[in-house]
Structure formats: structure tokens, C-alpha cells
Write a protein that holds these residues in place. Structure first.
Motif, mmCIF file in Angstrom:
data_model
loop_
_atom_site.group_PDB
_atom_site.id
_atom_site.type_symbol
_atom_site.label_atom_id
_atom_site.label_comp_id
_atom_site.label_asym_id
_atom_site.label_seq_id
_atom_site.Cartn_x
_atom_site.Cartn_y
_atom_site.Cartn_z
ATOM 1 N N SER A 3 67.311 82.361 52.807
ATOM 2 C CA SER A 3 66.375 82.811 51.552
ATOM 3 C C SER A 3 67.192 83.544 50.540
ATOM 4 C CB SER A 3 65.081 83.161 51.995
ATOM 5 O OG SER A 3 65.447 84.555 52.450
ATOM 6 N N GLU A 4 68.042 84.325 50.907
ATOM 7 C CA GLU A 4 68.814 85.127 49.890
ATOM 8 C C GLU A 4 69.557 84.278 49.189
ATOM 9 O OE1 GLU A 4 72.148 88.479 50.532
ATOM 10 O OE2 GLU A 4 70.264 89.042 51.899
ATOM 11 N N TRP A 5 70.023 83.118 49.277
ATOM 12 C CA TRP A 5 70.824 82.381 48.459
ATOM 13 C C TRP A 5 70.003 81.671 47.220
ATOM 14 C CZ3 TRP A 5 73.604 82.466 53.036
ATOM 15 C CH2 TRP A 5 75.025 82.525 52.749
ATOM 16 N N GLY A 6 68.712 81.471 47.623
ATOM 17 C CA GLY A 6 67.713 81.025 46.667
ATOM 18 C C GLY A 6 67.925 79.478 46.747
ATOM 19 N N PRO A 7 66.930 78.678 45.903
ATOM 20 C CA PRO A 7 66.770 77.319 45.935
ATOM 21 C C PRO A 7 68.161 76.637 44.966
ATOM 22 C CG PRO A 7 65.115 78.349 44.531
ATOM 23 C CD PRO A 7 65.889 79.329 45.164
ATOM 24 N N GLY A 8 68.520 75.671 45.868
ATOM 25 C CA GLY A 8 69.517 74.992 45.100
ATOM 26 C C GLY A 8 70.863 75.156 45.340
ATOM 27 N N ALA A 9 71.002 76.445 45.942
ATOM 28 C CA ALA A 9 72.519 77.129 45.844
ATOM 29 C C ALA A 9 73.261 76.562 47.192
ATOM 30 C CB ALA A 9 72.366 78.630 46.203
ATOM 31 N N HIS A 10 74.546 76.103 47.222
ATOM 32 C CA HIS A 10 75.441 75.543 48.029
ATOM 33 C C HIS A 10 75.940 76.822 48.969
ATOM 34 C CE1 HIS A 10 78.190 73.026 50.147
ATOM 35 N NE2 HIS A 10 79.114 73.796 49.701
ATOM 36 N N GLU A 11 75.395 76.660 50.141
ATOM 37 C CA GLU A 11 75.839 77.610 51.279
ATOM 38 C C GLU A 11 76.967 77.040 52.155
ATOM 39 O OE1 GLU A 11 72.231 78.860 53.282
ATOM 40 O OE2 GLU A 11 71.449 77.870 51.556
ATOM 41 N N ASP A 12 78.177 77.046 51.627
ATOM 42 C CA ASP A 12 79.445 76.335 52.373
ATOM 43 C C ASP A 12 79.773 77.100 53.536
ATOM 44 O OD1 ASP A 12 81.319 74.702 52.591
ATOM 45 O OD2 ASP A 12 82.828 75.662 51.454
ATOM 46 N N GLY A 13 79.858 76.143 54.551
ATOM 47 C CA GLY A 13 80.440 76.946 56.012
ATOM 48 C C GLY A 13 79.119 76.576 56.888
ATOM 49 N N PHE A 14 77.910 76.192 56.305
ATOM 50 C CA PHE A 14 76.912 76.292 57.313
ATOM 51 C C PHE A 14 76.585 74.692 57.709
ATOM 52 C CE2 PHE A 14 75.375 80.205 55.731
ATOM 53 C CZ PHE A 14 75.038 80.798 57.119
ATOM 54 N N GLY A 15 77.365 73.729 56.951
ATOM 55 C CA GLY A 15 76.992 72.307 57.144
ATOM 56 C C GLY A 15 75.803 71.676 57.164
ATOM 57 N N LEU A 16 74.918 72.400 55.989
ATOM 58 C CA LEU A 16 73.657 72.166 55.754
ATOM 59 C C LEU A 16 73.795 71.052 54.808
ATOM 60 C CD1 LEU A 16 70.871 72.976 56.180
ATOM 61 C CD2 LEU A 16 70.977 74.615 54.199
ATOM 62 N N LEU A 17 73.034 69.782 55.117
ATOM 63 C CA LEU A 17 72.959 68.663 54.521
ATOM 64 C C LEU A 17 71.602 68.612 53.721
ATOM 65 C CD1 LEU A 17 74.382 66.092 56.751
ATOM 66 C CD2 LEU A 17 75.518 67.486 54.888
#
Length: 173
Positions: free
Chosen positions: A20-34
Motif C-alpha cells: 500500500s505504501e507504493w500506491g496504485p499503479g506503481a511498479h514494485e520490482d523484485g516481487f514478481g507481481l503481475l
């Protein structure tokens, strides 16, 4: 002191807080989140963690070792080690990482990158490719701290990107 762990469904609440800290639409590299991953429900989160775990044991170019950066009961970020030489790896690099905004500028990424370079050596890799946005000076410093040698700056669909090679086992790594 942070530690690297394999993704765990037990950390659902801590991960949601970090996410939630990243905010909507932000890319969180390293998590493998699709975009197709359902991480809003416990069942969806458990399914996503199972996919990450399976990717860590696949053979060949599809293998990716995901690690979460955890300190106490907080998820600080994630780092991924992509194995092989697939087109995807050649485009985005062997290593991808992301640190939640409140944990940045504390040396967490530098520490985690050093740890994953050791893991790359244990996996038999002699060098790794790290790619970051050209204007991401924090990542530039982190990669160069570990001996990253700039190969090129290339235009990508996300903008200019720096491509660095890091020799595994070199000083600073």
C-alpha cells in the motif's frame, strides 16, 4: 538487521502494508507481481506466493529466485535473481529489486544486492546483468557500489535504462 527470506503467505498483513505504501499503479520490482495476480484476498495472496515458490524451483531460463527483504515483522522490499539468458533476462536483467519508500536511503538495497550476488555465485553464475532507469540515481549508486560496469544506456518502453554487468565475487560484491 534485515534478512532475505523466501516469500511466505504468513506475511500477508506485513506485505499488504508494504504494498500500500507504493500506491496504485506503481511498479514494485523484485516481487514478481503481475497485473493478473489477486493479492487483495488471502486466498489470492497464497496462490501468488505459491507461484513465486514454483518459479524458484523451475529449471532452465524460467527459474527466478524471489526473496523478500524483511526486518522484524516488516516487509521492506524484495529482490529477484533471474536465472538463464532468455530474451526477458537480457531485457530486464538477472536482478530486480524494489524497496518500499519508507525504507529507502538506509542501505537496504545495497545490502540486499550484495546478498543476492552471493546467491548468484552459489548458483554458478559468474556475472549478472542489472538494469535500472537511467534517472534512478539510488539504484545507479547501489549497482556501482557492487562493481557494476556500465555496458550501455538504451531506450526502452519505460524510458532510458542503464545496463550494468556485475562480476560475481569481485571486490565490492
Amino acid at each position: 538487521m534485515p534478512v532475505l527470506i523466501t516469500p511466505s503467505a504468513d506475511l500477508y498483513s506485513a506485505w499488504v502494508e508494504a504494498h500500500s505504501e507504493w500506491g496504485p499503479g506503481a511498479h514494485e520490482d523484485g516481487f514478481g507481481l503481475l497485473p493478473s495476480d489477486d493479492v487483495d484476498s488471502v486466498a489470492g495472496f497464497e496462490s501468488w506466493v505459491a507461484r513465486l515458490t514454483a518459479a524458484s524451483v523451475e529449471g532452465g531460463d524460467g527459474r527466478c529466485s524471489y526473496r523478500w527483504i524483511v526486518e522484524g515483522d516488516r516487509v521492506l522490499g524484495a529482490i529477484a535473481l533471474r536465472h538463464g539468458t532468455s530474451d526477458f533476462v537480457q531485457r530486464v536483467g538477472h536482478i530486480g529489486y524494489g524497496i518500499r519508500p519508507s525504507a529507502r536511503r538506509r542501505g537496504v538495497a545495497t545490502w540486499a544486492l550484495g546478498e543476492i550476488i552471493v546467491e548468484a555465485g552459489s548458483a554458478g553464475m559468474s556475472r549478472v546483468l542489472a538494469v535500472c532507469a537511467a534517472e534512478n540515481l539510488g539504484s545507479v549508486k547501489t549497482i556501482e557500489h557492487h562493481g557494476g560496469v556500465l555496458e550501455s544506456i538504451q531506450d526502452t518502453e519505460l524510458g532510458p535504462a542503464r545496463r550494468y554487468w556485475i562480476r560475481v565475487g569481485e571486490p565490492g560484491a
